[in-house]
Design a protein around this motif. Sequence first.
Motif, short mmCIF file in Angstrom:
data_model
loop_
_atom_site.label_atom_id
_atom_site.label_comp_id
_atom_site.label_asym_id
_atom_site.label_seq_id
_atom_site.Cartn_x
_atom_site.Cartn_y
_atom_site.Cartn_z
N GLY A 98 29.22 26.95 2.04
CA GLY A 98 28.43 27.54 3.13
C GLY A 98 29.24 27.80 4.39
O GLY A 98 28.66 27.99 5.45
N LEU A 99 30.56 27.75 4.28
CA LEU A 99 31.37 28.07 5.46
C LEU A 99 32.70 28.66 5.06
O LEU A 99 33.18 28.43 3.95
CB LEU A 99 31.61 26.82 6.32
N GLN A 100 33.26 29.46 5.98
CA GLN A 100 34.63 29.94 5.77
C GLN A 100 35.50 29.40 6.91
O GLN A 100 36.14 28.38 6.78
CB GLN A 100 34.65 31.45 5.64
N CYS A 101 35.43 30.04 8.10
CA CYS A 101 36.26 29.49 9.19
C CYS A 101 35.64 28.23 9.78
O CYS A 101 36.32 27.42 10.38
CB CYS A 101 36.48 30.53 10.28
N GLY A 102 34.33 28.09 9.64
CA GLY A 102 33.66 26.88 10.10
C GLY A 102 33.21 26.89 11.56
O GLY A 102 32.61 25.92 12.03
N PHE A 103 33.47 27.99 12.27
CA PHE A 103 33.14 27.99 13.70
C PHE A 103 31.63 27.88 13.93
O PHE A 103 31.17 27.15 14.81
CB PHE A 103 33.68 29.25 14.39
N CYS A 104 30.85 28.59 13.14
CA CYS A 104 29.40 28.61 13.35
C CYS A 104 28.72 27.38 12.74
O CYS A 104 27.55 27.12 12.97
CB CYS A 104 28.79 29.86 12.72
N THR A 105 29.47 26.64 11.89
CA THR A 105 28.86 25.63 11.02
C THR A 105 28.12 24.50 11.75
O THR A 105 27.01 24.15 11.35
CB THR A 105 29.92 25.06 10.05
N LEU A 135 24.46 33.11 14.41
CA LEU A 135 25.30 34.17 13.88
C LEU A 135 26.52 33.58 13.17
O LEU A 135 27.07 32.58 13.61
CB LEU A 135 25.79 35.09 15.01
N CYS A 136 26.92 34.24 12.07
CA CYS A 136 28.15 33.87 11.37
C CYS A 136 28.96 35.15 11.19
O CYS A 136 28.42 36.15 10.73
CB CYS A 136 27.83 33.27 10.01
N ARG A 137 30.22 35.12 11.56
CA ARG A 137 31.03 36.34 11.42
C ARG A 137 31.76 36.38 10.08
O ARG A 137 32.43 37.36 9.78
CB ARG A 137 32.07 36.44 12.56
N CYS A 138 31.69 35.30 9.29
CA CYS A 138 32.52 35.24 8.07
C CYS A 138 31.75 35.38 6.76
O CYS A 138 32.18 36.11 5.88
CB CYS A 138 33.25 33.90 7.98
N THR A 139 30.66 34.64 6.62
CA THR A 139 30.17 34.38 5.26
C THR A 139 29.20 35.41 4.70
O THR A 139 28.94 35.40 3.51
CB THR A 139 29.41 33.05 5.21
N GLY A 140 28.64 36.26 5.55
CA GLY A 140 27.60 37.16 5.05
C GLY A 140 26.31 36.42 4.79
O GLY A 140 25.39 36.96 4.18
S1 FES Z 1 32.05 30.49 8.87
FE1 FES Z 1 33.19 31.61 10.30
S2 FES Z 1 31.67 32.15 11.75
FE2 FES Z 1 30.50 31.30 10.19
#
Ligand code: FES
Lengths: 159, 265
Positions: A98-105, A135-140
């Motif tokens: 459920g995460l990529q960069c993890g910023f929104c997590t 908002l999440c910029r990575c995961t869709g």
């Molecule tokens: S995982 Fe990168 S902004 Fe949501």
Amino acid sequence: MSVKVSMKVNGKPVAADLEARTLLVTFIREHLRLTGTHVGCDTAQCGACTVLMNGKAIKSCSIVAMQAEGADILTIEGVAKPDGTLHPMQAAFKENHGLQCGFCTPGMVMNALDFAKSHPDPTEEEVRDSLEGNLCRCTGYHNIVKSIMAGARAMAGKP
Amino acid sequence: MHAFDYHRPSNVKEALALASRKDEGRYLAGGQSLVQAMKLRLSSPTDLIDLNAIGDLKALKAESDAVTIGAMVRHAEVAASSGVRKAIPALASLAGIIGDRQVRHMGTLGGSLANNDPAADYPAAVLALGATIVTDKRKIEADKFFKGLYETALGPGELITAVSFPVPKRAAYMKFKNPASRFAIVGVFVADFGGKVRVGVTGAGPCAFRQADMEKALAAKFAPESVASIKVKADGLNSDLHASPEYRAHLITVMAKRAVEAAMK
Ligand code: FES
Ligand SMILES: Cc1cc2nc3c(=O)[nH]c(=O)nc-3n(C[C@H](O)[C@H](O)[C@H](O)COP(=O)(O)OP(=O)(O)OC[C@H]3O[C@@H](n4cnc5c(N)ncnc54)[C@H](O)[C@@H]3O)c2cc1C
Ligand code: FES
């Protein structure tokens, strides 16, 4: 003007003298040094700064710390067990990618914790609705939705 | 954000006394508009008078003929209230689609009305239900409250304490929302009081307004086809990157039709 603020953060009483204009998120990050709560937009749009105030998800960038006077605040640092065991919602994010960069997590998890209390077995549509303020910029979003559905069921003790 | 002095009165009397002493003071409800505006330095009050500790402003009473909601009641509380859901379900569901969950946990009825954003949802309900805005000084009829862009009938330091909504026979709210902000590009609230119908429109003009042609047509016959052929004039409607005045005029008819359909269900 400096003001005295006191509240509970992750179960611990905290107090400080602050400038009245200090935002809750600034107090959490810069005074308490709990930097898991993120600032993505600073304009109440992205939800990365979401914390629980008296159990309810709010955006900590859009209130001043004094609005939390006397409140019970939970941040992402207070979610896992002290020995590091992940909370079921955190574990669900890990298992479902459920995460990529993890910023929104952190904001996603905090909002989901509150949402899951009233939705023990949410539908995909309910979960997507609940994410309007995050908002999440990575995961869709696809795997975030899967994570929250799984996490909510795990919290309710359902397989 | 510019510096300010912070006050936390514990009752209405103290709040009013503070407001009368501080020329450039502002009431603070949930902060969902005001703190944002202060961060952008669009607003720089010298004093913030926080209403969060005033219990009297948090009451919610649903009776068979009217629902009275305190100024500091949060959107999420209105949405979840079993009393409101029973008496005026359309009002509860309107509150449940304001912004997002986090905003609904902080944002208040009083703050939304005092702010009078042209795209806010509550003003459509206040007008269509013919609500009464109760302040520390007087009772203001809905029709006399919204004056223009971010402008209301409130005087300096005047405090909204509660809003009283008459219970209609049936009602519904339909919003065509901006997918990014969730504010209304156009929202229409239709309320049928049995022969008397009121239609409140938000998002379309500088502030919410009533649509007289639709009210007349619906009073004669409360059905979607009564409004379907009504063409709203685009003159004076809002124009921005989201929608032209013509598009908004068209949306008023479409949303009104859907609201009538929903009210009849
Ligand atoms: S995982 Fe990168 S902004 Fe949501
Ligand atoms: C991301 C986001 C999305 C949103 N989406 C929507 C939406 O879809 N629809 C919608 O309708 N709104 C929306 N809002 C606005 C939200 O509904 C808030 O309720 C509204 O901004 C008012 O905020 P507040 O209640 O926190 O009041 P504040 O921001 O604290 O105050 C607003 C103004 O009202 C004055 N005031 C407050 N209480 C009183 C009182 N009792 N008497 C007199 N004056 C008072 C204050 O002095 C200030 O000028 C959104 C906001 C955000 C941040
Ligand atoms: S940082 Fe608070 S909503 Fe984006």
